[in-house]
Motif scaffolding. Structure first.
Motif, mmCIF file in Angstrom:
data_model
loop_
_atom_site.group_PDB
_atom_site.id
_atom_site.type_symbol
_atom_site.label_atom_id
_atom_site.label_comp_id
_atom_site.label_asym_id
_atom_site.label_seq_id
_atom_site.Cartn_x
_atom_site.Cartn_y
_atom_site.Cartn_z
ATOM 1 N N ARG A 153 11.990 -7.871 20.613
ATOM 2 C CA ARG A 153 10.842 -7.156 20.060
ATOM 3 C C ARG A 153 11.196 -6.587 18.694
ATOM 4 N NH1 ARG A 153 7.803 -3.331 24.081
ATOM 5 N NH2 ARG A 153 5.998 -4.146 22.941
ATOM 6 N N TRP A 154 10.169 -6.510 17.846
ATOM 7 C CA TRP A 154 10.358 -6.074 16.464
ATOM 8 C C TRP A 154 9.235 -5.119 16.062
ATOM 9 C CZ3 TRP A 154 14.655 -7.878 13.848
ATOM 10 C CH2 TRP A 154 15.306 -8.989 14.405
ATOM 11 N N LEU A 155 9.630 -4.084 15.361
ATOM 12 C CA LEU A 155 8.655 -3.206 14.711
ATOM 13 C C LEU A 155 8.517 -3.633 13.264
ATOM 14 C CD1 LEU A 155 6.883 -0.589 14.463
ATOM 15 C CD2 LEU A 155 8.986 0.587 13.766
ATOM 16 N N VAL A 156 7.292 -3.908 12.827
ATOM 17 C CA VAL A 156 6.981 -4.111 11.419
ATOM 18 C C VAL A 156 6.323 -2.821 10.940
ATOM 19 C CG1 VAL A 156 5.719 -5.496 9.738
ATOM 20 C CG2 VAL A 156 6.664 -6.582 11.782
ATOM 21 N N ASP A 157 6.981 -2.124 10.056
ATOM 22 C CA ASP A 157 6.609 -0.761 9.678
ATOM 23 C C ASP A 157 6.237 -0.710 8.204
ATOM 24 O OD1 ASP A 157 6.315 1.982 9.538
ATOM 25 O OD2 ASP A 157 8.467 2.388 9.486
ATOM 26 N N ALA A 158 4.964 -0.478 7.919
ATOM 27 C CA ALA A 158 4.479 -0.420 6.539
ATOM 28 C C ALA A 158 4.767 0.952 5.941
ATOM 29 C CB ALA A 158 2.985 -0.704 6.502
ATOM 30 N N VAL A 159 5.713 1.006 5.005
ATOM 31 C CA VAL A 159 6.023 2.243 4.277
ATOM 32 C C VAL A 159 5.397 2.071 2.897
ATOM 33 C CG1 VAL A 159 7.837 3.819 3.519
ATOM 34 C CG2 VAL A 159 8.180 2.425 5.569
ATOM 35 N N LEU A 160 4.157 2.509 2.767
ATOM 36 C CA LEU A 160 3.351 2.184 1.598
ATOM 37 C C LEU A 160 3.344 3.323 0.577
ATOM 38 C CD1 LEU A 160 0.282 0.549 3.386
ATOM 39 C CD2 LEU A 160 2.388 -0.540 2.577
ATOM 40 N N ALA A 161 3.349 2.945 -0.684
ATOM 41 C CA ALA A 161 3.210 3.936 -1.754
ATOM 42 C C ALA A 161 1.809 4.538 -1.694
ATOM 43 C CB ALA A 161 3.440 3.265 -3.106
ATOM 44 N N PRO A 162 1.647 5.784 -2.119
ATOM 45 C CA PRO A 162 0.305 6.386 -2.127
ATOM 46 C C PRO A 162 -0.662 5.560 -2.962
ATOM 47 C CG PRO A 162 1.984 8.045 -2.556
ATOM 48 C CD PRO A 162 2.670 6.725 -2.616
#
Length: 371
Positions: free
Chosen positions: A192-201
């Motif tokens: 299993r994998w987490l795809v985690d969006a760490v997005l700029a404001p």
């Protein structure tokens, strides 16, 4: 803003566990991708507060003591946790990798995608010890989410990608679908994998005026998900330190900044001079408008000032539809206080409604989990 990421700068001296909301079902206090960084002495960020957060802190601190690879935990937000949300939150726990945290900190203004893997529903608390040909023994390293031998990862479990989908750090991982936002998937091997969006404001405010109200607005926006470009020709008015999301521009040609601003910029004008306010208003309302990314423009002042400016803007050829879109007075209706802090609070709330409405129109909701 991003206080978990600010705290992560210290992971080289104080090991920490990163807790991420990975999957949500039903009503829960935070969205997928919300984070909290837990150390032995404290924590930063929030996954929603209450008993859920207390329990997560307990698990994270036990992981700090025992080591371990990433693991996913399921929490039903019902009577057992003393909460009545009724939903289910799945939290991923991982020892914060200092190299990963440092790179994320440098990329605050750029979109980054984290990919974190684990082998099953829950991972044993302590990774197995193994020997190499040279007799070196692997051990859990609390500065990393993986086992290391001679400083190198034995079983790397994470990778970072830039906004274009290019891998910029970490180990090889399966292909990911960035259109799904933060989500969990299972690969062909059952990992299993987490795809985690760490997005700029997304929100960018260009604030003209470093007077009392301008300074109060900067303070009010310090912890909010936005970038602020603070503009004034009077350099001596800017404070010695500003929040991390603020960039100072001391210039006597502020119209040039208006011209260079990206489509969809938010503008607030509150300078010391009505003549300068008018020049900036003309520059802002003369900008070409994108059908998808529309500017928002607020001008400090009374109804009388608005009428005066409407007349002068029409004299200079500004279209009525553009003038009608100008917001003046600024702030939420019903808040009449004139103290700088009151105006700032009202404006901050108004801007949040504008930015969230834009986000809702630009990013339709997607399912947080795929298999």
């Amino acid at each position: 803003m991003d206080d978990w990421l600010t705290a992560a700068r210290h992971t080289t001296s104080a090991p920490a566990v990163l807790v991420t909301v990975a999957i949500v079902e039903g009503s829960v206090p935070r969205e997928p991708g919300a984070k909290m960084l837990v150390t032995a002495a404290g924590f930063a960020g929030t996954i929603g507060g209450g008993h859920l957060e207390h329990r997560a802190i307990e698990i994270a601190r036990r992981m700090l003591e025992e080591g371990g690879r990433p693991r996913l935990e399921r929490f039903a937000l019902g009577p057992s946790l003393g909460q009545c949300c009724g939903g289910i939150a799945h939290l991923l726990f991982e020892i914060a990798d200092c190299d990963q945290m440092a790179l994320l900190d440098k990329r605050r203004q750029q979109d980054t995608w984290r990919v974190v893997g684990w082998t099953g529903p829950r991972e044993a608390a302590t990774p197995s010890t193994r020997s190499t040909g040279g007799g070196t023994v692997a051990r859990p390293d609390l500065h990393s989410s993986v086992e290391r031998v001679d400083g190198k990862a034995v079983h790397p479990t994470w990778a970072l990608f830039d906004g274009a989908g290019r891998q910029i750090a970490g180990a090889p991982v399966p292909a990911i679908d960035r259109t799904l936002g933060t989500h969990v998937f299972t690969d062909v091997d059952g990992q299993r994998w987490l795809v985690d969006a760490v997005l700029a404001p997304r929100a960018h405010l260009m604030l003209f005026g470093a007077g009392h109200v301008g300074a109060a607005i900067v303070r009010a926006l310090a912890e909010l998900p936005c970038r602020v470009t603070w503009v004034d020709e009077r350099e001596d008015l800017f404070p010695a330190t500003v929040p991390a999301n603020v960039t100072i521009e001391a210039t006597d040609i502020p119209e040039a900044l208006v011209e260079q601003a990206a489509p969809g910029t938010t503008f607030l004008v509150m300078t010391h001079s009505h003549a300068l306010d008018l020049r900036l208003s003309i520059a802002i309302l003369s900008r070409p408008q994108s059908t998808q990314l529309r500017d928002w423009f607020g001008l400090i002042g009374s109804d009388t000032k608005r009428r005066q400016f409407e007349h002068r803007l029409r004299e200079r050829g500004i279209a009525n539809e553009r003038i009608d879109a100008m917001v003046c007075p600024i702030g939420l209706p019903g808040i009449a206080g004139k103290a700088p802090a009151v105006i700032a609070a009202s404006c901050a709330a108004q801007l949040l409604t504008v930015w969230e409405a834009f986000d809702a129109a630009s990013h339709p909701e997607v399912s947080p989990e795929s298999n």
